[in-house]
Write a protein that holds these residues in place. Structure first.
Motif, PDB file in Angstrom:
ATOM      1  N   LEU A   1     -39.126 -37.953 -17.778  1.00 19.79           N
ATOM      2  CA  LEU A   1     -38.219 -38.541 -18.768  1.00 19.79           C
ATOM      3  C   LEU A   1     -37.029 -39.211 -18.087  1.00 19.79           C
ATOM      4  O   LEU A   1     -36.612 -40.308 -18.478  1.00 19.79           O
ATOM      5  CB  LEU A   1     -37.752 -37.473 -19.760  1.00 19.79           C
ATOM      6  CG  LEU A   1     -38.860 -36.838 -20.601  1.00 19.79           C
ATOM      7  CD1 LEU A   1     -38.292 -35.726 -21.469  1.00 19.79           C
ATOM      8  CD2 LEU A   1     -39.585 -37.875 -21.429  1.00 19.79           C
ATOM      9  N   ALA A   2     -36.486 -38.571 -17.053  1.00 20.24           N
ATOM     10  CA  ALA A   2     -35.372 -39.173 -16.309  1.00 20.24           C
ATOM     11  C   ALA A   2     -35.809 -40.491 -15.676  1.00 20.24           C
ATOM     12  O   ALA A   2     -35.081 -41.493 -15.727  1.00 20.24           O
ATOM     13  CB  ALA A   2     -34.861 -38.202 -15.251  1.00 20.24           C
TER      14      ALA A   2
ATOM     15  N   ARG B   1     -28.150 -36.593 -17.359  1.00 23.74           N
ATOM     16  CA  ARG B   1     -27.493 -37.428 -16.341  1.00 23.74           C
ATOM     17  C   ARG B   1     -28.185 -38.778 -16.238  1.00 23.74           C
ATOM     18  O   ARG B   1     -27.525 -39.809 -16.086  1.00 23.74           O
ATOM     19  CB  ARG B   1     -27.489 -36.699 -14.991  1.00 23.74           C
ATOM     20  CG  ARG B   1     -26.741 -37.439 -13.925  1.00 23.74           C
ATOM     21  CD  ARG B   1     -25.237 -37.452 -14.219  1.00 23.74           C
ATOM     22  NE  ARG B   1     -24.575 -38.350 -13.293  1.00 23.74           N
ATOM     23  CZ  ARG B   1     -23.811 -39.385 -13.642  1.00 23.74           C
ATOM     24  NH1 ARG B   1     -23.539 -39.634 -14.910  1.00 23.74           N
ATOM     25  NH2 ARG B   1     -23.284 -40.158 -12.744  1.00 23.74           N
ATOM     26  N   ALA B   2     -29.505 -38.804 -16.315  1.00 24.20           N
ATOM     27  CA  ALA B   2     -30.241 -40.076 -16.263  1.00 24.20           C
ATOM     28  C   ALA B   2     -29.837 -40.972 -17.423  1.00 24.20           C
ATOM     29  O   ALA B   2     -29.632 -42.181 -17.242  1.00 24.20           O
ATOM     30  CB  ALA B   2     -31.745 -39.824 -16.277  1.00 24.20           C
TER      31      ALA B   2
ATOM     32  N   SER C   1     -32.320 -30.340 -20.159  1.00 26.00           N
ATOM     33  CA  SER C   1     -32.292 -30.609 -18.726  1.00 26.00           C
ATOM     34  C   SER C   1     -31.095 -31.486 -18.338  1.00 26.00           C
ATOM     35  O   SER C   1     -30.922 -32.595 -18.868  1.00 26.00           O
ATOM     36  CB  SER C   1     -33.581 -31.314 -18.296  1.00 26.00           C
ATOM     37  OG  SER C   1     -33.447 -31.807 -16.982  1.00 26.00           O
ATOM     38  N   HIS C   2     -30.321 -30.997 -17.381  1.00 27.53           N
ATOM     39  CA  HIS C   2     -29.201 -31.784 -16.857  1.00 27.53           C
ATOM     40  C   HIS C   2     -29.703 -33.108 -16.272  1.00 27.53           C
ATOM     41  O   HIS C   2     -29.030 -34.137 -16.399  1.00 27.53           O
ATOM     42  CB  HIS C   2     -28.450 -30.989 -15.787  1.00 27.53           C
ATOM     43  CG  HIS C   2     -27.444 -31.811 -15.050  1.00 27.53           C
ATOM     44  ND1 HIS C   2     -26.245 -32.196 -15.620  1.00 27.53           N
ATOM     45  CD2 HIS C   2     -27.475 -32.358 -13.808  1.00 27.53           C
ATOM     46  CE1 HIS C   2     -25.574 -32.936 -14.746  1.00 27.53           C
ATOM     47  NE2 HIS C   2     -26.296 -33.043 -13.648  1.00 27.53           N
TER      48      HIS C   2
ATOM     49  N   MET D   1     -29.895 -38.020  -8.409  1.00 28.54           N
ATOM     50  CA  MET D   1     -31.174 -37.599  -8.974  1.00 28.54           C
ATOM     51  C   MET D   1     -32.051 -36.934  -7.917  1.00 28.54           C
ATOM     52  O   MET D   1     -31.917 -37.217  -6.727  1.00 28.54           O
ATOM     53  CB  MET D   1     -31.934 -38.823  -9.501  1.00 28.54           C
ATOM     54  CG  MET D   1     -31.364 -39.442 -10.746  1.00 28.54           C
ATOM     55  SD  MET D   1     -31.750 -38.435 -12.197  1.00 28.54           S
ATOM     56  CE  MET D   1     -30.103 -38.153 -12.818  1.00 28.54           C
ATOM     57  N   PRO D   2     -32.982 -36.094  -8.354  1.00 32.28           N
ATOM     58  CA  PRO D   2     -33.956 -35.535  -7.412  1.00 32.28           C
ATOM     59  C   PRO D   2     -34.768 -36.648  -6.740  1.00 32.28           C
ATOM     60  O   PRO D   2     -34.990 -37.713  -7.326  1.00 32.28           O
ATOM     61  CB  PRO D   2     -34.856 -34.663  -8.299  1.00 32.28           C
ATOM     62  CG  PRO D   2     -34.039 -34.373  -9.513  1.00 32.28           C
ATOM     63  CD  PRO D   2     -33.163 -35.577  -9.715  1.00 32.28           C
ATOM     64  N   SER D   3     -35.214 -36.385  -5.536  1.00 27.33           N
ATOM     65  CA  SER D   3     -35.936 -37.405  -4.769  1.00 27.33           C
ATOM     66  C   SER D   3     -37.198 -37.883  -5.481  1.00 27.33           C
ATOM     67  O   SER D   3     -37.564 -39.057  -5.375  1.00 27.33           O
ATOM     68  CB  SER D   3     -36.269 -36.896  -3.367  1.00 27.33           C
ATOM     69  OG  SER D   3     -37.085 -35.743  -3.440  1.00 27.33           O
TER      70      SER D   3
END
Length: 184
Positions: free
Chosen positions: A61-62, A19-20, A14-15, A84-86
């Protein structure tokens, strides 16, 4: 936390997770754990590794990797919102202590912080269990003078958090019982 743990997240499919991890590494650069002097980023990586068997969802996980960035670094919620996603940002904020020194003594601030995380969604509470589990063991081992205060605060917190993964909650609760028992 082992180098393999960091590698797992660096190579995650997962990107969002990759990224996290990159944000956490950059945000916590130069910070060290108080007692062990390890790079601070080892803590959120350990928290994510602890959460992984219970919630392998990349968003969880992020969040675990980022759970301390708003509270302990110059990174803001707006910064995370751009990256990041909301749902990740919401969970990070639900794990970020809202109290400030103006809110009173330590007990008053902890009441505010505990009230805040008690409203967190189950996935975020699972991350908090892992965070507590990682921190209490370190503090009990390295700071026996402060440990009774800290452990009592965490007992109070975990009593209130009942929506996260039940197996991890039991693990944290058992750890707290062992660390607070007279034989410890």
């Amino acid at each position: 936390m082992t180098p393999a743990d960091a590698h797992h997240f660096a190579q995650h499919p997962s990107h969002v997770v990759r990224r996290a991890l990159a944000i956490a590494i950059e945000a916590h650069a130069g910070q060290v754990r108080r007692y062990t002097h390890e790079p601070f980023v080892t803590h959120p990586i350990a928290v994510a590794q602890t959460v992984r068997p219970f919630h392998g969802d990349p968003l969880v996980l992020a969040t675990a990797l980022l759970h301390d960035v708003v509270e302990d670094t110059p990174v803001t919620a707006a910064d995370l919102d751009r990256e990041m996603p909301s749902s990740v940002v919401r969970m990070v904020l639900s794990l970020t202590n809202p109290s400030s020194p103006d809110d009173g003594d330590r007990a008053a601030r902890k009441r505010i912080d505990h009230d805040h995380v008690a409203r967190a969604e189950p996935r975020a509470q699972t991350i908090k269990y892992a965070d507590v589990w990682h921190n209490v063991r370190s503090i009990a081992r390295h700071d026996p003078e402060f440990a009774p205060t800290y452990l009592a605060e965490k007992v109070s917190l975990i009593r209130r958090l009942d929506r996260g993964h039940p197996v991890l909650r039991r693990r944290v609760w058992q750890c707290l019982v062992e660390l607070t028992s007279p034989a410890s």
